[in-house]
Design a protein around this motif. Sequence first.
Motif, PDB file in Angstrom:
ATOM      1  N   ASP A 122      46.936  39.712  25.401  1.00 47.45           N
ATOM      2  CA  ASP A 122      48.075  39.215  24.623  1.00 47.45           C
ATOM      3  C   ASP A 122      48.287  37.955  23.781  1.00 47.45           C
ATOM      4  N   ALA A 123      47.145  36.710  24.096  1.00 47.90           N
ATOM      5  CA  ALA A 123      47.286  35.476  24.303  1.00 47.90           C
ATOM      6  C   ALA A 123      46.246  35.688  22.770  1.00 47.90           C
ATOM      7  N   LEU A 124      45.253  36.708  22.856  1.00 45.57           N
ATOM      8  CA  LEU A 124      44.510  35.999  21.563  1.00 45.57           C
ATOM      9  C   LEU A 124      44.709  37.397  20.254  1.00 45.57           C
ATOM     10  N   VAL A 125      45.892  38.475  20.629  1.00 45.49           N
ATOM     11  CA  VAL A 125      45.834  38.901  19.835  1.00 45.49           C
ATOM     12  C   VAL A 125      47.001  38.232  19.064  1.00 45.49           C
ATOM     13  N   GLU A 126      48.080  37.421  19.758  1.00 47.36           N
ATOM     14  CA  GLU A 126      49.212  36.823  19.403  1.00 47.36           C
ATOM     15  C   GLU A 126      48.547  35.363  17.694  1.00 47.36           C
ATOM     16  N   TYR A 127      46.775  35.201  18.323  1.00 44.58           N
ATOM     17  CA  TYR A 127      46.673  34.251  17.748  1.00 44.58           C
ATOM     18  C   TYR A 127      45.616  34.219  16.555  1.00 44.58           C
ATOM     19  N   ALA A 128      45.051  35.530  16.568  1.00 46.59           N
ATOM     20  CA  ALA A 128      44.623  36.338  15.516  1.00 46.59           C
ATOM     21  C   ALA A 128      45.465  36.839  14.565  1.00 46.59           C
ATOM     22  N   TRP A 129      46.442  36.581  14.988  1.00 50.66           N
ATOM     23  CA  TRP A 129      47.823  37.290  13.729  1.00 50.66           C
ATOM     24  C   TRP A 129      48.864  36.100  13.321  1.00 50.66           C
ATOM     25  N   ASP A 186      45.131  48.090  40.497  1.00 48.78           N
ATOM     26  CA  ASP A 186      44.977  47.069  40.450  1.00 48.78           C
ATOM     27  C   ASP A 186      46.013  46.151  39.522  1.00 48.78           C
ATOM     28  N   PRO A 187      47.075  46.222  39.902  1.00 50.79           N
ATOM     29  CA  PRO A 187      47.948  45.328  38.895  1.00 50.79           C
ATOM     30  C   PRO A 187      48.046  43.898  38.627  1.00 50.79           C
ATOM     31  N   ASP A 188      47.380  43.424  39.584  1.00 49.07           N
ATOM     32  CA  ASP A 188      47.262  42.211  39.625  1.00 49.07           C
ATOM     33  C   ASP A 188      45.637  41.843  38.236  1.00 49.07           C
ATOM     34  N   TRP A 189      44.896  42.468  38.185  1.00 52.53           N
ATOM     35  CA  TRP A 189      43.746  42.593  37.473  1.00 52.53           C
ATOM     36  C   TRP A 189      44.537  43.149  36.289  1.00 52.53           C
ATOM     37  N   ALA A 190      45.214  43.673  36.435  1.00 53.79           N
ATOM     38  CA  ALA A 190      45.924  44.581  35.120  1.00 53.79           C
ATOM     39  C   ALA A 190      47.336  43.083  34.196  1.00 53.79           C
ATOM     40  N   ALA A 191      47.810  42.691  35.361  1.00 53.71           N
ATOM     41  CA  ALA A 191      48.727  41.108  34.428  1.00 53.71           C
ATOM     42  C   ALA A 191      47.141  40.271  33.135  1.00 53.71           C
ATOM     43  N   ARG A 192      46.570  39.577  34.877  1.00 55.31           N
ATOM     44  CA  ARG A 192      45.838  38.504  34.464  1.00 55.31           C
ATOM     45  C   ARG A 192      45.388  39.408  33.009  1.00 55.31           C
ATOM     46  N   ARG A 193      44.422  39.691  32.800  1.00 55.48           N
ATOM     47  CA  ARG A 193      43.397  40.284  31.334  1.00 55.48           C
ATOM     48  C   ARG A 193      44.933  40.819  30.270  1.00 55.48           C
ATOM     49  N   ARG A 194      45.665  41.133  30.271  1.00 56.59           N
ATOM     50  CA  ARG A 194      46.789  41.664  29.989  1.00 56.59           C
ATOM     51  C   ARG A 194      47.514  40.846  29.286  1.00 56.59           C
ATOM     52  N   ALA A 195      47.337  39.055  30.256  1.00 53.96           N
ATOM     53  CA  ALA A 195      48.437  37.576  29.580  1.00 53.96           C
ATOM     54  C   ALA A 195      46.752  37.455  28.344  1.00 53.96           C
ATOM     55  N   VAL A 247      37.292  43.853  23.110  1.00 51.52           N
ATOM     56  CA  VAL A 247      37.653  45.379  23.713  1.00 51.52           C
ATOM     57  C   VAL A 247      36.964  45.287  25.356  1.00 51.52           C
ATOM     58  N   ASP A 248      35.903  44.431  25.848  1.00 51.57           N
ATOM     59  CA  ASP A 248      35.905  44.157  27.488  1.00 51.57           C
ATOM     60  C   ASP A 248      37.740  44.492  27.560  1.00 51.57           C
ATOM     61  N   LEU A 249      38.148  43.733  27.286  1.00 48.30           N
ATOM     62  CA  LEU A 249      39.456  43.251  27.878  1.00 48.30           C
ATOM     63  C   LEU A 249      40.545  44.296  28.031  1.00 48.30           C
ATOM     64  N   THR A 250      40.759  44.662  26.728  1.00 47.07           N
ATOM     65  CA  THR A 250      41.339  46.272  26.956  1.00 47.07           C
ATOM     66  C   THR A 250      40.574  47.254  27.774  1.00 47.07           C
ATOM     67  N   THR A 251      39.300  47.112  27.790  1.00 52.51           N
ATOM     68  CA  THR A 251      38.799  48.197  29.112  1.00 52.51           C
ATOM     69  C   THR A 251      39.601  47.747  30.600  1.00 52.51           C
ATOM     70  N   ALA A 264      46.375  23.930  19.962  1.00 55.53           N
ATOM     71  CA  ALA A 264      47.291  24.026  20.800  1.00 55.53           C
ATOM     72  C   ALA A 264      48.143  25.437  21.183  1.00 55.53           C
ATOM     73  N   HIS A 265      47.877  26.934  20.168  1.00 55.51           N
ATOM     74  CA  HIS A 265      47.863  27.799  20.958  1.00 55.51           C
ATOM     75  C   HIS A 265      47.105  28.370  22.089  1.00 55.51           C
ATOM     76  N   PRO A 266      48.164  28.960  22.810  1.00 57.40           N
ATOM     77  CA  PRO A 266      47.536  29.667  24.518  1.00 57.40           C
ATOM     78  C   PRO A 266      45.768  30.515  23.796  1.00 57.40           C
ATOM     79  N   GLY A 267      45.999  30.938  22.512  1.00 59.57           N
ATOM     80  CA  GLY A 267      45.134  31.429  22.932  1.00 59.57           C
ATOM     81  C   GLY A 267      43.178  30.824  21.981  1.00 59.57           C
ATOM     82  N   GLN A 268      44.138  29.607  21.556  1.00 62.64           N
ATOM     83  CA  GLN A 268      42.778  28.613  20.718  1.00 62.64           C
ATOM     84  C   GLN A 268      41.328  28.507  22.193  1.00 62.64           C
ATOM     85  N   ARG A 269      42.230  27.948  23.506  1.00 63.79           N
ATOM     86  CA  ARG A 269      41.050  27.786  24.687  1.00 63.79           C
ATOM     87  C   ARG A 269      40.447  29.336  24.973  1.00 63.79           C
TER      88      ARG A 269
END
Length: 751
Positions: free
Chosen positions: A111-118, A99-108, A85-89, A27-32
């Motif tokens: 964040d989902a993957l980091v939350e899912y990881a921990w 390009d704030p839209d690109w940054a926001a999309r990849r930041r989201a 690493v690619d996402l951070t880059t 159910a977690h967003p990072g899982q998808r």
Amino acid sequence: MRTSFTVVVLSLALAGCAVPPDPRLQAHPGQRYWDAIDASNFGDQVPEAESRLMELYSGELDAERCRRHRGALEHAIERVGIDLVDLTTAIECATLIDDPDWAARRRAQLDALVEYAWRDQRGRWVWHPVPVLHAGDVAVLARQRGLEIRWLRYRVPENGAGLLLEAALADTGGRTALYYFDQLDALARVHADDPAVAYPLGRMTLARSRLEADALSGDALAMTGYLYMDIESGETSPAAARRALELALDAGVIGAAVSLAELCLGFSDAECPPGRLDELVAVLEDARLAEGWLLAAALQVIEAGLDADAPGVVELIDRAASAVGPGWANYRVGELVEIHARALTDTVAMLPLGDTTLPAAARPLMQRAAGHDRPEALLRLWAALPEQRRGGDDAEGAEWIRRAAEQGHPHALLIRALQLGPDTSRARTLLRASADKGFPAAQFAAGFAGRVKASTAEQRNQARAELRRAAMGGHAAAARLLAHDALETDDDPEAARMWLASGWMVGDPESAARLVALFTAYPDIDPAADALAVEIAALLGQLGDRDLALLPIDVLTDVPPYNRDRSASTRLLKNMSEAGIGIASHELGRRSRFGIVMPQSASAAAGWFERAIEQGDVEAWSAYAGLRLFDLGETEAGLRLLEQGVEAGDPDSFNDLAWVLCTGEGGVTRDAARGLEVIAELLARVEHPHPFNLGTRAACLAAAGRFDEAEPLQRLAVKRARQEIPWQEDTIARMADRIERYARGEPYIAE
């Protein structure tokens, strides 16, 4: 070191079906993003669209480089959506090119993957690691939590159930703790088109192959975990491991110093040069790492012979405790002291729970660590208790487990659940918590309980899923149950083969025995089934235990569904005999002598016993002697065989020769003096004499008129027999009758 079964295991054909993902995490967003990994997107070649992506990482990021490689970077992220690493880059590039839209999309996404990881406290325990794609993701995950990597190394678990990275992560105040990260889940998803990864064996092979490939390609970090296995001999080499760790350390991987210290302490055949441990202390201390002070403290205890309370030892531990805490500092020094102590006694250099021996020098360190509620120390002290004190009734032991469970240690949670009783709601809660933290034994307990109580198909599937989790974590009993289900429920011998091979891979002899039985009872599974069965049976025999060597025969005789063909065990024994395995020829002789499965035939039995003796099975001497002496009435021939067995070193020949000489059984002329000499020689050879050996000496003492010695020794023999062989009730009753005979001053003389 023990010969590995890896070479033969890897020769088995791989087949299977996919393992479903853990439903509690879907159910977690990072899982998808993890579920979106498509194995078909991975191959031997880098996609053309990403062919120049590495240029982006060849220097400092700037706007021009980011624009030029944006397409390649995005293609990689869409293909592998979990690469942190690619996402951070991408986020850094989006900022550079505004390009704030690109940054926001990849930041989201990040964040989902980091939350899912921990989530769910992952990373705290070795059984419940944080999932990562590669080692570079560890630094990203650490930064996202305000942590810094102090050192990093691979830690390959003994059960091969992960591709683990151990990292010492420090917060801004310098407080350091160990965290665990696992690459195997990602690696298995990337290789999901290989059906073998649905089984532990396939995943273990994948993890070891990955480490081997990376280490041989010069990856210094991979050198800290590669197994250094010789493919031809199947043996690992501590000396080769030392050389690789030294290369890794020279390349700047400071975690290699931690592994190298453990290796030098735990394995004399690592051939560490004099002074190497002192050099490692200097390396670690120069890096301002607590491990340097802890190693120095351990060496003060090990080499200088200081007590744990000596001022110099305490000062070093306290210095390290400012970073890692007093509980871990004391526990770690105790662990290093015990690693060295076990190496001196030629045992495995690790700390297995359930081993009651705890070196005296390590005990006060463990006690101090336990005083700070360090769960590993509490568990170690509990494991050092005598077995009868490890139940829930012992106040001290129960308190140690309760405190360790309060710290969330998965093993302690399981033990506490068992102490409370499996039918209590509190025990079920603790068991579920341990299983959710990835502890295979708890997963097995939950799956086994569910299997017993299941009344619906859904409940049976849930129990099987729990057993799968346990088996994937290296639990051999779970793998054996799944193999049974594959045969009985699914009619899938190929799946059974993979589960049993997986259990064998983690060193479970019973899984190996059932694999032999599978090849024998289901010969259509492989054109070389008979040869594979004999090869694995021979490896079991090399472990040196006669019961293990014949375990496949017991399975084929007594365990459904392997016992579906009554003649299969005889066929296996004959194949083993043809391959020169003496114990198989011996067993065929026993079966022929007593008419077990095979027709009763003294002449056939004699032929098998003679072959067993030729093949080096020393215990066949006494068996053959019994046939000639008691069944055929050939007294002189039987005695000659017993004398030859004594010369060959057969313990049963010693016992049986002494017995017939002292009792006259088999028509032998009694000679108590000679009988006493023979049994005395046997008792001088064995560390733990069998109850029958004691009874034989008692009979010889009585035959010599020494009844005051014979009667108490016979009592001891009966007591030991009731403890060690309680199922032999008739024999024990006859032994007990002789106590009164000796008390009356009468020797036992065969009629």
